[in-house]
Design an enzyme around this catalytic site. Structure first.
Site, PDB file in Angstrom:
ATOM      1  N   TRP A 150      47.545  11.372  23.181  1.00 39.37           N
ATOM      2  CA  TRP A 150      48.384  12.448  22.637  1.00 39.37           C
ATOM      3  C   TRP A 150      47.632  13.380  21.691  1.00 39.37           C
ATOM      4  CZ3 TRP A 150      47.712  11.856  17.553  1.00 39.37           C
ATOM      5  CH2 TRP A 150      47.370  10.577  17.108  1.00 39.37           C
ATOM      6  N   ARG A 159      39.528  18.010  30.490  1.00 36.34           N
ATOM      7  CA  ARG A 159      38.185  17.430  30.502  1.00 36.34           C
ATOM      8  C   ARG A 159      38.030  16.450  31.668  1.00 36.34           C
ATOM      9  NH1 ARG A 159      36.169  14.895  24.852  1.00 36.34           N
ATOM     10  NH2 ARG A 159      37.060  12.969  25.655  1.00 36.34           N
ATOM     11  N   LYS A 174      48.425  10.594  34.119  1.00 37.58           N
ATOM     12  CA  LYS A 174      49.507  10.131  33.241  1.00 37.58           C
ATOM     13  C   LYS A 174      49.212  10.585  31.819  1.00 37.58           C
ATOM     14  CE  LYS A 174      50.381   6.821  30.700  1.00 37.58           C
ATOM     15  NZ  LYS A 174      51.079   7.652  29.695  1.00 37.58           N
ATOM     16  N   ALA A 176      50.086  11.104  27.739  1.00 42.32           N
ATOM     17  CA  ALA A 176      50.741  10.230  26.753  1.00 42.32           C
ATOM     18  C   ALA A 176      52.222  10.586  26.660  1.00 42.32           C
ATOM     19  CB  ALA A 176      50.071  10.396  25.392  1.00 42.32           C
ATOM     20  N   GLU A 250      36.690   6.542  27.578  1.00 44.15           N
ATOM     21  CA  GLU A 250      36.447   7.273  26.318  1.00 44.15           C
ATOM     22  C   GLU A 250      37.350   6.628  25.283  1.00 44.15           C
ATOM     23  OE1 GLU A 250      34.264   9.611  25.806  1.00 44.15           O
ATOM     24  OE2 GLU A 250      33.680  10.102  27.847  1.00 44.15           O
ATOM     25  N   LEU A 251      36.774   5.821  24.397  1.00 47.63           N
ATOM     26  CA  LEU A 251      37.609   4.953  23.556  1.00 47.63           C
ATOM     27  C   LEU A 251      37.520   5.324  22.070  1.00 47.63           C
ATOM     28  CD1 LEU A 251      36.792   1.680  25.525  1.00 47.63           C
ATOM     29  CD2 LEU A 251      38.589   3.358  25.944  1.00 47.63           C
ATOM     30  N   ARG A 278      40.094  18.394  10.707  1.00 47.64           N
ATOM     31  CA  ARG A 278      40.557  19.027  11.938  1.00 47.64           C
ATOM     32  C   ARG A 278      41.551  18.064  12.591  1.00 47.64           C
ATOM     33  NH1 ARG A 278      38.302  19.350  17.517  1.00 47.64           N
ATOM     34  NH2 ARG A 278      37.141  17.504  16.950  1.00 47.64           N
ATOM     35  N   CYS A 284      39.118  11.250  17.830  1.00 52.24           N
ATOM     36  CA  CYS A 284      38.239  10.089  18.017  1.00 52.24           C
ATOM     37  C   CYS A 284      36.881  10.347  17.365  1.00 52.24           C
ATOM     38  CB  CYS A 284      38.075   9.790  19.488  1.00 52.24           C
ATOM     39  SG  CYS A 284      37.545  11.233  20.405  1.00 52.24           S
ATOM     40  N   GLU A 380      39.340   2.380  12.406  1.00 47.84           N
ATOM     41  CA  GLU A 380      39.547   3.806  12.689  1.00 47.84           C
ATOM     42  C   GLU A 380      40.876   4.201  12.040  1.00 47.84           C
ATOM     43  OE1 GLU A 380      40.539   4.589  16.821  1.00 47.84           O
ATOM     44  OE2 GLU A 380      39.446   6.473  16.761  1.00 47.84           O
ATOM     45  N   SER A 440      32.075  18.450  19.766  1.00 48.98           N
ATOM     46  CA  SER A 440      32.714  18.665  21.069  1.00 48.98           C
ATOM     47  C   SER A 440      32.251  19.985  21.676  1.00 48.98           C
ATOM     48  CB  SER A 440      34.232  18.695  20.904  1.00 48.98           C
ATOM     49  OG  SER A 440      34.651  17.533  20.251  1.00 48.98           O
TER      50      SER A 440
HETATM   51  P1  NAD Z   1      46.416   4.527  23.503  1.00 51.17           P
HETATM   52  O1  NAD Z   1      45.323   3.695  24.015  1.00 51.17           O
HETATM   53  O2  NAD Z   1      47.579   3.865  22.871  1.00 51.17           O
HETATM   54  O3  NAD Z   1      47.021   5.428  24.695  1.00 51.17           O
HETATM   55  C1  NAD Z   1      46.220   6.232  25.516  1.00 51.17           C
HETATM   56  C2  NAD Z   1      46.903   6.396  26.859  1.00 51.17           C
HETATM   57  O4  NAD Z   1      47.029   5.115  27.475  1.00 51.17           O
HETATM   58  C3  NAD Z   1      48.318   6.949  26.795  1.00 51.17           C
HETATM   59  O5  NAD Z   1      48.556   7.760  27.913  1.00 51.17           O
HETATM   60  C4  NAD Z   1      49.165   5.705  26.849  1.00 51.17           C
HETATM   61  O6  NAD Z   1      50.463   5.959  27.348  1.00 51.17           O
HETATM   62  C5  NAD Z   1      48.370   4.849  27.800  1.00 51.17           C
HETATM   63  N1  NAD Z   1      48.585   3.412  27.644  1.00 51.17           N
HETATM   64  C6  NAD Z   1      48.979   2.742  26.540  1.00 51.17           C
HETATM   65  N2  NAD Z   1      49.082   1.416  26.808  1.00 51.17           N
HETATM   66  C7  NAD Z   1      48.740   1.255  28.107  1.00 51.17           C
HETATM   67  C8  NAD Z   1      48.644   0.126  28.963  1.00 51.17           C
HETATM   68  N3  NAD Z   1      48.917  -1.101  28.540  1.00 51.17           N
HETATM   69  N4  NAD Z   1      48.260   0.325  30.230  1.00 51.17           N
HETATM   70  C9  NAD Z   1      47.967   1.551  30.670  1.00 51.17           C
HETATM   71  N5  NAD Z   1      48.046   2.675  29.913  1.00 51.17           N
HETATM   72  C10 NAD Z   1      48.423   2.514  28.643  1.00 51.17           C
HETATM   73  O7  NAD Z   1      45.728   5.570  22.549  1.00 51.17           O
HETATM   74  P2  NAD Z   1      46.419   6.732  21.699  1.00 51.17           P
HETATM   75  O8  NAD Z   1      47.070   6.126  20.513  1.00 51.17           O
HETATM   76  O9  NAD Z   1      47.248   7.596  22.583  1.00 51.17           O
HETATM   77  O10 NAD Z   1      45.146   7.593  21.267  1.00 51.17           O
HETATM   78  C11 NAD Z   1      44.398   7.301  20.151  1.00 51.17           C
HETATM   79  C12 NAD Z   1      43.134   6.563  20.513  1.00 51.17           C
HETATM   80  O11 NAD Z   1      42.433   7.289  21.504  1.00 51.17           O
HETATM   81  C13 NAD Z   1      42.180   6.429  19.358  1.00 51.17           C
HETATM   82  O12 NAD Z   1      41.602   5.155  19.336  1.00 51.17           O
HETATM   83  C14 NAD Z   1      41.112   7.479  19.658  1.00 51.17           C
HETATM   84  O13 NAD Z   1      39.877   7.240  19.062  1.00 51.17           O
HETATM   85  C15 NAD Z   1      41.065   7.435  21.129  1.00 51.17           C
HETATM   86  N6  NAD Z   1      40.520   8.684  21.670  1.00 51.17           N
HETATM   87  C16 NAD Z   1      39.273   8.659  22.210  1.00 51.17           C
HETATM   88  C17 NAD Z   1      38.706   9.828  22.689  1.00 51.17           C
HETATM   89  C18 NAD Z   1      37.334   9.835  23.284  1.00 51.17           C
HETATM   90  O14 NAD Z   1      36.990  10.810  23.949  1.00 51.17           O
HETATM   91  N7  NAD Z   1      36.519   8.803  23.099  1.00 51.17           N
HETATM   92  C19 NAD Z   1      39.421  11.028  22.614  1.00 51.17           C
HETATM   93  C20 NAD Z   1      40.696  11.011  22.054  1.00 51.17           C
HETATM   94  C21 NAD Z   1      41.242   9.822  21.593  1.00 51.17           C
END
Ligand code: NAD
Length: 476
Positions: A150, A159, A174, A176, A250-251, A278, A284, A380, A440
């Site tokens: 999100w 991307r 899919k 968020a 990408e975590l 920002r 992330c 984080e 970025s």
């Molecule tokens: P999240 O992992 O909770 O959710 C990400 C996506 O996965 C959403 O679409 C969510 O609906 C889906 N999801 C959640 N649980 C799932 C499951 N069990 N099975 C399949 N899909 C599932 O993450 P978030 O809270 O939406 O985003 C924040 C995290 O994302 C932070 O840790 C951030 O660092 C990371 N992030 C990483 C990057 C990168 O490029 N490395 C960029 C942006 C955000």
């Protein structure tokens, strides 16, 4: 664009969701913005049906024709940039300035990958023993499943979509559940641009696990590209293992921001404002912990503090600099992390004025006297908290910087560029901002090491993530 599409997009048609609808709420006002189709596994499979049907013709479409459609999508995003920015702000909460920057950044992926689409790479060689020729080509991997977070609802989708389509893949996305409207709006623009039915399918839904499991179990899905938390990424890697699916991850991150004794402190403060504040710290790549040399720490804290005290926190519609956090759960988590740091001896040196709106606001703070083992340094935080740790010994500082399971972004501010690069090389991170607070860039490889991920997005390599290599051994 004001009547935002709120359905499941399958094969060019907007459908209702098999689970009814779910609410999307403005995190700044807590008002209901929209009810969006809530997809289930049946919808997820229907999307794969459409993507698999579209794949043969899309992958055979001339690269120039694919590139033209990507370029057209970029033009349409820029035409509707202000509306898209408003939409991002209202569903994500970020400031309008941040949302406008995101629209440009997101649109740029279509331009970059349109340019890459027409430059297919390959090799022709002869074997060392002679007698054969080797021809190496690259092909689209097939139907790609894309899962996005999100925090950048437009850019995290583009991307992935842009390189996938440039490579000749078709996609099921899919977004968020907190922010589905932006991805749906981008998909609508892709249809307007002329992208054929079934090439891009969007499956919004609250039961993420069920939707994505339907994809990882479907033999027609050949690629899984995920952006989100390390915990969910780990779980999806396990799921993907059953069918040995090609994955990109990408975590999460825990970016260190290092300031050396000879750094230009004003430049470091400017960089810190971008790297930390920002998107309200919900990136992330956000600087999560600051390691400032003892000699410049007082000046850095005073100057950063003055900037933080001047930040306007509130709803984007009121012209704020910083919006709310995404949810009450996120706010509770950050409050816990802050309380833990204060209990461990940290001190709030500076803070902004609190917001008065009812949303999930968290007041930005600069923390000093932070013990290196505090949760605010180790986890984080995904929030506008700037914890400052001071250092004198570079080796000790580097050991602390690298003592994390993450390795996404890092920042180094130093006067001597050679020393800055030598120091940066020793930091375990995929991306390092050297005297810059922003890493970025669609033309650069975005991604992390350690538990921050596998693979890269953007740059040439971002397209290669959606291809398979094939080689022909030819008798000569
Ligand atoms: P999240 O992992 O909770 O959710 C990400 C996506 O996965 C959403 O679409 C969510 O609906 C889906 N999801 C959640 N649980 C799932 C499951 N069990 N099975 C399949 N899909 C599932 O993450 P978030 O809270 O939406 O985003 C924040 C995290 O994302 C932070 O840790 C951030 O660092 C990371 N992030 C990483 C990057 C990168 O490029 N490395 C960029 C942006 C955000």
């Amino acid at each position: 664009m004001t009547d935002h599409t709120k359905g499941v997009l399958v094969g060019g048609e907007w459908r209702t969701g098999s689970r009814g609808v779910f609410d999307v709420v403005d995190p700044a006002t807590l008002n209901l913005i929209a009810q969006v189709a809530d997809a289930g596994p049946d919808d997820a499979i229907a999307a794969v049906d459409a993507a698999a049907r579209a794949f043969p013709s899309w992958s055979a479409t001339a690269p120039r024709a694919r590139a033209d459609l990507l370029m057209k999508t970029r033009e349409l995003m820029l035409r509707d940039a202000e509306e898209l920015a408003q939409l991002i702000s209202v569903e994500n909460g970020k400031s309008l300035a941040d949302a406008r920057a995101e629209v440009n950044y997101a649109a740029e992926f279509f331009r970059w990958f349109a340019e890459e689409a027409v430059r297919p790479h390959g090799d022709f060689g002869s074997s060392p023993a002679g007698g054969t020729r080797t021809i190496v080509t690259h092909h689209p991997v097939g139907v790609a499943a894309l899962v996005t977070p999100w925090n950048f609802p437009a850019a995290m989708a583009t991307r992935k979509i842009a390189p996938a389509l440039a490579a000749g893949c078709t996609v099921v996305l899919k977004p968020a559940a907190e922010t589905p409207l932006t991805a749906l709006a981008v998909a609508r623009l892709m249809i307007e641009a002329g992208v054929p039915d079934g090439v891009v399918n969007v499956v919004p839904g609250e039961d993420a696990a069920a939707i994505v499991a339907a994809w990882t179990e479907d033999p027609r899905v050949r690629k899984l590209s995920f952006t989100g938390s390390t915990n969910v990424g780990r779980q999806l890697l396990r799921q993907a293992a059953d069918r040995v699916i090609n994955t990109s991850m990408e975590l999460g991150g825990n970016a260190p921001f290092v300031v050396t004794a000879d750094a230009d402190v004003d430049a470091a403060v400017e960089g810190a404002m971008i790297a930390k504040f920002r998107n309200g710290g919900q990136a992330c790549t956000a600087a999560n912990r600051f390691y400032v040399h003892e000699d410049v720490a007082a000046e850095f804290v005073a100057k950063l503090g003055a900037r933080v005290e001047a930040l306007e926190v509130g709803p984007a519609a009121e012209g704020s600099d910083i919006g709310p956090l995404i949810s009450s759960r996120a706010r509770q988590n950050v409050e816990r992390v802050l309380e833990n740091a204060l209990a461990a001896g940290a001190r709030i040196a500076h803070q902004s004025k609190p917001a008065t709106a009812p949303g999930h606001f968290f007041t930005p703070v600069v923390l000093t006297d932070v013990p290196p083992e505090a949760a605010v340094v180790r986890e984080e935080s995904f929030a506008p908290i700037a914890p400052i740790v001071t250092w004198t010994d570079q080796e000790d500082m580097l050991a602390q910087v690298n003592s994390t399971e993450y390795g996404l972004a890092a920042y180094v501010f130093a006067g001597d560029l050679g020393a800055a690069l030598r120091l940066s090389e020793r930091i375990e991170a995929g991306m390092i901002g050297v005297n810059r607070g922003l890493v970025s860039d669609p033309s650069a490889p975005f991604g992390g090491v350690k538990q921050s991920g596998i693979g890269r997005e953007g740059a040439r390599i971002g397209l290669e993530e959606y291809t398979e290599t094939q080689y022909f051994s030819v008798a000569w």
